[in-house]
Design a protein around this motif. Structure first.
Motif, short mmCIF file in Angstrom:
data_model
loop_
_atom_site.label_atom_id
_atom_site.label_comp_id
_atom_site.label_asym_id
_atom_site.label_seq_id
_atom_site.Cartn_x
_atom_site.Cartn_y
_atom_site.Cartn_z
N LEU A 36 1.69 -8.88 23.74
CA LEU A 36 1.39 -8.94 22.31
C LEU A 36 1.28 -7.56 21.67
N SER A 37 1.44 -6.49 22.45
CA SER A 37 1.14 -5.16 21.91
C SER A 37 1.97 -4.85 20.67
N ASP A 38 3.26 -5.20 20.69
CA ASP A 38 4.08 -4.91 19.52
C ASP A 38 3.61 -5.69 18.30
N ALA A 39 3.21 -6.94 18.55
CA ALA A 39 2.71 -7.77 17.44
C ALA A 39 1.46 -7.14 16.84
N VAL A 40 0.60 -6.61 17.70
CA VAL A 40 -0.63 -5.97 17.21
C VAL A 40 -0.28 -4.76 16.36
N VAL A 41 0.68 -3.96 16.88
CA VAL A 41 1.10 -2.77 16.14
C VAL A 41 1.57 -3.14 14.73
N PHE A 42 2.41 -4.16 14.65
CA PHE A 42 2.94 -4.52 13.33
C PHE A 42 1.88 -5.18 12.46
N ALA A 43 0.94 -5.89 13.09
CA ALA A 43 -0.15 -6.48 12.31
C ALA A 43 -0.97 -5.37 11.66
N VAL A 44 -1.24 -4.32 12.42
CA VAL A 44 -1.99 -3.19 11.85
C VAL A 44 -1.21 -2.59 10.68
N LEU A 45 0.10 -2.46 10.87
CA LEU A 45 0.92 -1.92 9.79
C LEU A 45 0.78 -2.76 8.52
N ILE A 46 0.85 -4.07 8.69
CA ILE A 46 0.78 -4.97 7.53
C ILE A 46 -0.57 -4.80 6.83
N ILE A 47 -1.62 -4.71 7.62
CA ILE A 47 -2.96 -4.56 7.02
C ILE A 47 -3.04 -3.24 6.25
N VAL A 48 -2.56 -2.16 6.87
CA VAL A 48 -2.60 -0.86 6.19
C VAL A 48 -1.82 -0.92 4.88
N LEU A 49 -0.65 -1.54 4.91
CA LEU A 49 0.18 -1.56 3.71
C LEU A 49 -0.43 -2.45 2.63
N LEU A 50 -1.20 -3.47 3.05
CA LEU A 50 -1.87 -4.30 2.05
C LEU A 50 -2.94 -3.50 1.32
N VAL A 51 -3.63 -2.65 2.09
CA VAL A 51 -4.71 -1.87 1.49
C VAL A 51 -4.17 -0.63 0.79
N LYS A 52 -3.24 0.06 1.47
CA LYS A 52 -2.65 1.27 0.88
C LYS A 52 -1.13 1.13 0.90
N PRO A 53 -0.55 0.57 -0.15
CA PRO A 53 0.88 0.28 -0.13
C PRO A 53 1.76 1.52 0.07
N ALA A 54 1.27 2.70 -0.28
CA ALA A 54 2.10 3.89 -0.13
C ALA A 54 1.94 4.52 1.26
N GLY A 55 1.16 3.88 2.13
CA GLY A 55 0.91 4.45 3.45
C GLY A 55 -0.30 5.36 3.41
N LEU A 56 -0.72 5.82 4.61
CA LEU A 56 -1.98 6.56 4.69
C LEU A 56 -1.97 7.82 3.83
N LEU A 57 -0.91 8.64 3.95
CA LEU A 57 -0.88 9.90 3.21
C LEU A 57 0.18 9.89 2.11
N GLY A 58 0.75 8.73 1.86
CA GLY A 58 1.82 8.65 0.86
C GLY A 58 1.26 8.77 -0.54
N LYS A 59 2.10 9.29 -1.43
CA LYS A 59 1.66 9.40 -2.81
C LYS A 59 2.05 8.14 -3.56
N GLN A 60 1.11 7.66 -4.34
CA GLN A 60 1.40 6.50 -5.16
C GLN A 60 2.37 6.93 -6.25
N VAL A 61 3.60 6.45 -6.20
CA VAL A 61 4.56 6.85 -7.21
C VAL A 61 4.60 5.79 -8.30
N SER A 62 4.27 6.20 -9.51
CA SER A 62 4.37 5.23 -10.59
C SER A 62 5.78 5.28 -11.15
N GLU A 63 6.35 4.14 -11.28
CA GLU A 63 7.71 4.02 -11.79
C GLU A 63 7.71 4.48 -13.26
N LYS A 64 8.59 5.45 -13.58
CA LYS A 64 8.64 5.91 -14.98
C LYS A 64 9.42 4.93 -15.83
#
Lengths: 232, 294
Positions: free
Chosen positions: B265-293
């Motif tokens: 299940l390790s890969d599933a766990v990895v991707f689950a963590v990714l999904i959770i992170v993206l739900l909370v921070k859609p731009a990623g941990l250090l990504g900049k929130q880009v507002s569409e002009k």
């Protein structure tokens, strides 16, 4: 210095520029004025190689630049301050200026001093991230950045756009300063009144054609222009 | 306690490989605004080149690594010129599909050239181990080399993009290609340089990956490629420190999931963590929130 002969420019199927011809002589301030969508910005983009004309010819300092790739033009002495400033938001003020001097082998302190003498505020803010500057400061940075390439011809696209009247005044004063220090200027503006005040000559664009031309004084006194662009 | 430390170390080591691959993904995305899904397969090509140089032609391992980097650099530039450059103005979906096509092309090309039979890669730094705490904790040379390489690469890249003219031009291109061109920056050659750097890093990652996990087949790069892509998104795609952080975290999470939850299940766990992170921070941990002009 710059001669544009009979250029036709298309956006896909749209014939945006229909056989425009004009010229800019060394030492002049020439303004292109006209309403939104008249083709002013397209004309500038075509000169700076972002777009290419289907027909016609553009000559700069006796060299045919009609099909020259855009990135080769700054080295020939052509610089553009684009519409909407387009500074590098995530870079510092200094880095933006360095990018302006990209074609220079080494960035010289004199170029920075020159920019800072026109824009003392940029000096205060030099380590700041450019995106955090105010609108007026960003316009100054865009102009300073263009100055860093030591242009022979500086093209400005709507430098007054979105700025408070007091800042517009300031920006135009600085354009005048550039001019006095020997830079030839091609100015695209919707603010016809300001543009005609500082322009030696101007061309009025209407739906991709040149409708009128003359000296700044002649045009600002012309009834047609007063009615259409200067509010009576 | 020592097992825990061991897991952490293997996690960081695996994560360092992901990070090196993710750096390539993120740089190319930052500048060319495309997801180069063939990036993972460049890793595999790098590993094969090093394998042949060292095992067949008995060259020193360092020469093998350099050869792999050189070949991958050229490969990256050629792929960009032939496959992606003609699509510069095309919709991003067309570019994405092309990248997937290039990925299969490289995998099948490798099968044809080098057969699907697994090659046993011999580690470029030997199989020795360093014993710490009186032998309670052992660290392989591969682990040490991998972590060290990742740190060196990260520091070098940060320095390059922050201090050199070319590096700054790359940042300028990544923000606004039109404005960069007005500065006299040749956008096409900047994109080429980016692909070259990314592909050279992929070669290093390939060699390190196969030094740690020595089975080399034409699909070796596929899964690490996808994981590294995940890491880049995790950290914030387009961000160099983000790729580094995302890669390391992904490696550690994967090893922990294998150790404490389930290997399958390790890969599933990895991707689950990714999904959770993206739900909370859609731009990623250090990504900049880009507002569409608008």
């Amino acid at each position: 210095m710059l001669t544009v002969e009979n250029i036709d420019v298309f956006y896909g199927a749209i014939h945006a520029i229909k056989g425009i011809s004009f010229n800019v002589n060394e030492g002049e301030v020439v303004a292109l004025i006209g309403a939104n969508g008249a083709g002013k910005s397209t004309t500038l983009k075509t000169i700076s190689g972002i777009m290419h004309p289907r027909n016609g010819k553009i000559t700069f300092l006796d060299e045919d630049i009609t099909r020259t790739e855009g990135h080769k033009l700054p080295a020939k002495g052509l610089a553009q301050v684009p519409e909407g400033r387009r500074i590098f938001q995530q870079m510092t003020v200094m880095e933006n200026l360095e990018m302006g001097a990209y074609i220079q082998k080494k960035v010289s302190a004199e170029d920075f001093d020159n920019v800072f003498s026109h824009f003392p505020r940029l000096k205060e803010r030099r380590s700041q991230i450019a995106g955090t500057l105010s609108g007026g400061e960003q316009q100054m940075l865009a102009m300073g950045r263009a100055l860093m390439s030591r242009p022979k011809l500086l093209m400005l696209d709507e430098p007054s756009m979105g700025l408070a009247p007091i800042l517009v005044e300031e920006i135009f004063n600085i354009i005048q300063e550039f001019h006095t220090s020997g830079t030839t200027i091609l100015l695209v503006e919707q603010n016809a009144e300001m543009a005609l005040q500082i322009a030696d000559r101007a061309y009025v664009l209407e739906t991709g054609k040149i409708a009128l031309s003359g000296t700044g004084k002649e045009l600002s006194e012309s009834d047609e222009i007063r009615k259409a662009y200067l509010g009576g | 306690m020592m097992t825990f430390l061991n897991y952490i170390l293997s996690g960081i080591s695996l994560g360092s490989i992901y990070a090196i691959i993710a750096l390539g993904y993120t740089m190319v995305y930052g500048i060319a605004k495309m997801l180069n899904f063939a990036h993972g397969d460049v890793i595999m090509v790098g590993a094969y080149i090093c394998f042949f140089a060292v095992s067949r032609y008995s060259l020193p391992p360092l020469v093998g690594v350099i050869a792999a980097m050189a070949v991958c650099t050229v490969l990256g530039i050629v792929v960009e010129r032939l496959a992606y450059k003609p699509l510069r103005a095309a919709p991003s979906l067309a570019v994405l599909i092309t990248a997937i096509g290039v990925s299969y092309f490289l995998q099948n090309g490798a099968q044809l050239l080098w057969t699907p039979n697994p090659k046993v890669f011999s580690s470029v730094v030997g199989t020795g181990r360093l014993a710490l705490f009186g032998g309670q904790l052992t660290v392989s040379y591969v682990t040490i080399t991998t972590i060290a390489s990742c740190i060196v690469i990260m520091v070098a890249l940060s320095w390059f993009t922050g201090n050199t003219k070319m590096g700054k031009a790359m940042r300028a291109c990544s923000e606004d290609k039109g404005a960069a061109q007005l500065m006299g920056i040749n956008v096409n050659s900047t994109i080429s340089v980016t692909f070259a750097i990314g592909s050279a890093l992929a070669a290093v990652a390939g060699v390190l990956l196969c030094s740690a996990y020595p089975t080399l087949v034409p699909t070796t790069g596929a899964m690490p490629g996808i994981k590294a892509f995940t890491a880049a998104v995790f950290g914030g795609i387009g961000s160099i420190p983000g790729a580094f952080l995302g890669g390391l975290l992904l490696g550690v999470i994967e090893i922990f999931a294998k150790a404490y939850i389930s290997t399958q299940l390790s890969d599933a766990v990895v991707f689950a963590v990714l999904i959770i992170v993206l739900l909370v921070k859609p731009a990623g941990l250090l990504g900049k929130q880009v507002s569409e002009k608008v």
